[in-house]
Design a protein around this motif. Structure first.
Motif, PDB file in Angstrom:
ATOM      1  N   LEU A  23       0.843  -1.190   0.000  1.00  0.00           N
ATOM      2  CA  LEU A  23       0.000   0.000   0.000  1.00  0.00           C
ATOM      3  C   LEU A  23       0.879   1.241   0.000  1.00  0.00           C
ATOM      4  N   PRO A  24       0.536   2.259  -0.769  1.00  0.00           N
ATOM      5  CA  PRO A  24       1.339   3.485  -0.764  1.00  0.00           C
ATOM      6  C   PRO A  24       1.409   4.086   0.629  1.00  0.00           C
ATOM      7  N   ALA A  25       2.543   4.730   0.914  1.00  0.00           N
ATOM      8  CA  ALA A  25       2.711   5.369   2.217  1.00  0.00           C
ATOM      9  C   ALA A  25       1.768   6.559   2.376  1.00  0.00           C
ATOM     10  N   GLN A  26       1.387   7.179   1.270  1.00  0.00           N
ATOM     11  CA  GLN A  26       0.494   8.328   1.334  1.00  0.00           C
ATOM     12  C   GLN A  26      -0.946   7.869   1.541  1.00  0.00           C
ATOM     13  N   PRO A  27      -1.730   8.615   2.308  1.00  0.00           N
ATOM     14  CA  PRO A  27      -3.122   8.222   2.550  1.00  0.00           C
ATOM     15  C   PRO A  27      -3.970   8.334   1.295  1.00  0.00           C
ATOM     16  N   LEU A 131     -13.697   8.154  -7.458  1.00  0.00           N
ATOM     17  CA  LEU A 131     -14.229   6.794  -7.401  1.00  0.00           C
ATOM     18  C   LEU A 131     -13.230   5.795  -7.972  1.00  0.00           C
ATOM     19  N   ALA A 132     -12.577   6.151  -9.078  1.00  0.00           N
ATOM     20  CA  ALA A 132     -11.620   5.240  -9.696  1.00  0.00           C
ATOM     21  C   ALA A 132     -10.433   4.979  -8.769  1.00  0.00           C
ATOM     22  N   VAL A 133      -9.908   6.028  -8.142  1.00  0.00           N
ATOM     23  CA  VAL A 133      -8.758   5.862  -7.249  1.00  0.00           C
ATOM     24  C   VAL A 133      -9.154   5.074  -6.006  1.00  0.00           C
ATOM     25  N   ALA A 134     -10.317   5.399  -5.421  1.00  0.00           N
ATOM     26  CA  ALA A 134     -10.752   4.688  -4.220  1.00  0.00           C
ATOM     27  C   ALA A 134     -10.994   3.211  -4.509  1.00  0.00           C
ATOM     28  N   SER A 135     -11.609   2.913  -5.648  1.00  0.00           N
ATOM     29  CA  SER A 135     -11.872   1.518  -6.002  1.00  0.00           C
ATOM     30  C   SER A 135     -10.563   0.758  -6.198  1.00  0.00           C
ATOM     31  N   ALA A 136      -9.609   1.380  -6.899  1.00  0.00           N
ATOM     32  CA  ALA A 136      -8.318   0.728  -7.113  1.00  0.00           C
ATOM     33  C   ALA A 136      -7.558   0.554  -5.808  1.00  0.00           C
ATOM     34  N   TYR A 137      -7.662   1.531  -4.924  1.00  0.00           N
ATOM     35  CA  TYR A 137      -6.965   1.460  -3.624  1.00  0.00           C
ATOM     36  C   TYR A 137      -7.520   0.314  -2.785  1.00  0.00           C
ATOM     37  N   HIS A 138      -8.845   0.218  -2.700  1.00  0.00           N
ATOM     38  CA  HIS A 138      -9.445  -0.856  -1.918  1.00  0.00           C
ATOM     39  C   HIS A 138      -9.224  -2.211  -2.592  1.00  0.00           C
ATOM     40  N   GLY A 139      -9.145  -2.233  -3.919  1.00  0.00           N
ATOM     41  CA  GLY A 139      -8.813  -3.464  -4.607  1.00  0.00           C
ATOM     42  C   GLY A 139      -7.410  -3.943  -4.257  1.00  0.00           C
ATOM     43  N   LEU A 140      -6.474  -3.000  -4.142  1.00  0.00           N
ATOM     44  CA  LEU A 140      -5.111  -3.345  -3.733  1.00  0.00           C
ATOM     45  C   LEU A 140      -5.098  -3.838  -2.294  1.00  0.00           C
ATOM     46  N   GLN A 203      -1.065  -6.602 -10.256  1.00  0.00           N
ATOM     47  CA  GLN A 203      -2.054  -6.006 -11.149  1.00  0.00           C
ATOM     48  C   GLN A 203      -2.885  -4.940 -10.434  1.00  0.00           C
ATOM     49  N   ALA A 204      -3.206  -5.178  -9.162  1.00  0.00           N
ATOM     50  CA  ALA A 204      -3.966  -4.189  -8.404  1.00  0.00           C
ATOM     51  C   ALA A 204      -3.151  -2.921  -8.194  1.00  0.00           C
ATOM     52  N   TYR A 205      -1.855  -3.072  -7.962  1.00  0.00           N
ATOM     53  CA  TYR A 205      -0.997  -1.896  -7.786  1.00  0.00           C
ATOM     54  C   TYR A 205      -0.910  -1.098  -9.088  1.00  0.00           C
ATOM     55  N   VAL A 206      -0.778  -1.814 -10.205  1.00  0.00           N
ATOM     56  CA  VAL A 206      -0.722  -1.140 -11.511  1.00  0.00           C
ATOM     57  C   VAL A 206      -2.034  -0.410 -11.787  1.00  0.00           C
ATOM     58  N   SER A 207      -3.152  -1.023 -11.420  1.00  0.00           N
ATOM     59  CA  SER A 207      -4.451  -0.372 -11.616  1.00  0.00           C
ATOM     60  C   SER A 207      -4.548   0.906 -10.794  1.00  0.00           C
ATOM     61  N   LEU A 208      -4.015   0.878  -9.574  1.00  0.00           N
ATOM     62  CA  LEU A 208      -4.016   2.089  -8.749  1.00  0.00           C
ATOM     63  C   LEU A 208      -3.141   3.163  -9.377  1.00  0.00           C
ATOM     64  N   ALA A 209      -1.962   2.787  -9.848  1.00  0.00           N
ATOM     65  CA  ALA A 209      -1.075   3.763 -10.491  1.00  0.00           C
ATOM     66  C   ALA A 209      -1.723   4.352 -11.734  1.00  0.00           C
ATOM     67  N   ALA A 210      -2.448   3.514 -12.497  1.00  0.00           N
ATOM     68  CA  ALA A 210      -3.132   4.013 -13.694  1.00  0.00           C
ATOM     69  C   ALA A 210      -4.251   4.973 -13.323  1.00  0.00           C
ATOM     70  N   ALA A 211      -4.974   4.685 -12.245  1.00  0.00           N
ATOM     71  CA  ALA A 211      -6.054   5.576 -11.810  1.00  0.00           C
ATOM     72  C   ALA A 211      -5.513   6.921 -11.347  1.00  0.00           C
ATOM     73  N   ILE A 212      -4.331   6.905 -10.727  1.00  0.00           N
ATOM     74  CA  ILE A 212      -3.719   8.150 -10.256  1.00  0.00           C
ATOM     75  C   ILE A 212      -3.064   8.896 -11.414  1.00  0.00           C
ATOM     76  N   GLY A 213      -2.558   8.128 -12.392  1.00  0.00           N
ATOM     77  CA  GLY A 213      -1.854   8.743 -13.507  1.00  0.00           C
ATOM     78  C   GLY A 213      -0.357   8.772 -13.316  1.00  0.00           C
ATOM     79  N   ARG A 214       0.122   8.118 -12.257  1.00  0.00           N
ATOM     80  CA  ARG A 214       1.551   8.090 -11.961  1.00  0.00           C
ATOM     81  C   ARG A 214       1.790   7.046 -10.882  1.00  0.00           C
ATOM     82  N   ASP A 215       3.048   6.671 -10.692  1.00  0.00           N
ATOM     83  CA  ASP A 215       3.398   5.758  -9.626  1.00  0.00           C
ATOM     84  C   ASP A 215       3.207   6.491  -8.290  1.00  0.00           C
ATOM     85  N   PRO A 216       2.371   5.986  -7.382  1.00  0.00           N
ATOM     86  CA  PRO A 216       2.121   6.706  -6.122  1.00  0.00           C
ATOM     87  C   PRO A 216       3.356   6.846  -5.244  1.00  0.00           C
ATOM     88  N   GLU A 217       4.374   6.012  -5.479  1.00  0.00           N
ATOM     89  CA  GLU A 217       5.605   6.091  -4.695  1.00  0.00           C
ATOM     90  C   GLU A 217       6.701   6.829  -5.428  1.00  0.00           C
TER      91      GLU A 217
END
Length: 222
Positions: A23-27, A131-140, A203-217
């Motif tokens: 999980l990313p260190a950022q909330p 919604l996209a970021v929250a869904s991807a985050y909870h999926g991760l 795959q869940a981490y990649v989906s989160l990064a895609a929803a954010i538009g960048r690597d969260p870390e």
């Protein structure tokens, strides 16, 4: 390979072997803010809201009289002199609003409607990104919990069952050969489930990064 947010001319950088997603260190709230800051649809919506707001301000000015001041020079053709007599003129013109302000009010109503539509579209864009970021985050989160459960609980149990069956089979036939095969098959199935859980987490981490538009870390990497 990190591809999100990477310049097309930048060299590819491979991830370290054995690195598992976390999980990313950022909330979550910060991740949503990052996504909204970099999302092109939200950037375009902000420009539309700004343009619509200026249109409303311009529509308000149509209710006030408008005047123009003009100045010029000309020659009087009726005066016959060796040198042409130059004369000057100064004029002021007024443009008054229409009677009852019907035209101006209609323009204002249209501008305000366009502003409200632009704001509604912008809010929809922001909610969609959230919604996209929250869904991807909870999926991760779910994928990581499943990975941890498989690694910490299921795999040790399967390994223990196989060792007991192997020990029992080697001790004067205390365990039937079929039971040994069952324990071995269960261990292989659990190992396969672990690999699948690891892939699902990646795959869940990649989906989160895609929803954010960048690597969260990305900003946290040295």
């Amino acid at each position: 390979v990190d591809l999100l947010g990477r310049d097309s001319q930048a060299p590819l950088q491979l991830r370290q072997d054995g690195a598992h997603p976390q999980l990313p260190a950022q909330p979550l709230a910060r991740l949503i803010a990052l996504a909204q800051e970099s999302n092109p649809a939200i950037a375009g919506g902000a420009s539309q809201v700004e343009a619509a707001d200026k249109s409303v301000a311009l529509a308000h000015k149509q209710f006030w009289p408008d005047f123009q001041l003009s100045a010029g020079t000309y020659s009087d053709p009726s005066v016959v002199q060796l040198q042409t007599l130059r004369m000057y003129s100064l004029g002021v013109s007024f443009n008054l609003p229409s009677w009852g302000f019907r035209k101006e009010q209609a323009g204002l109503d249209q501008a305000q409607a366009q502003l409200q539509a632009a704001k509604a579209g912008q809010e929809a864009n922001r909610q969609q990104v959230e919604l996209a970021v929250a869904s991807a985050y909870h999926g991760l989160e779910t994928a990581l919990k499943q990975l941890d459960f498989t690694r910490q609980r299921l795999l040790p149990q399967a390994q223990m069952a196989y060792r007991l069956a192997l020990t029992g089979y080697g001790s004067n036939g205390g365990t039937a050969f079929s039971d040994l095969l069952t324990a071995q098959s269960g261990l292989r199935s659990t190992e396969l489930a672990l690999i699948q859980a690891e892939n699902a987490a990646v795959q869940a981490y990649v989906s989160l990064a895609a929803a954010i538009g960048r690597d969260p870390e990305q900003d946290l990497k040295p």
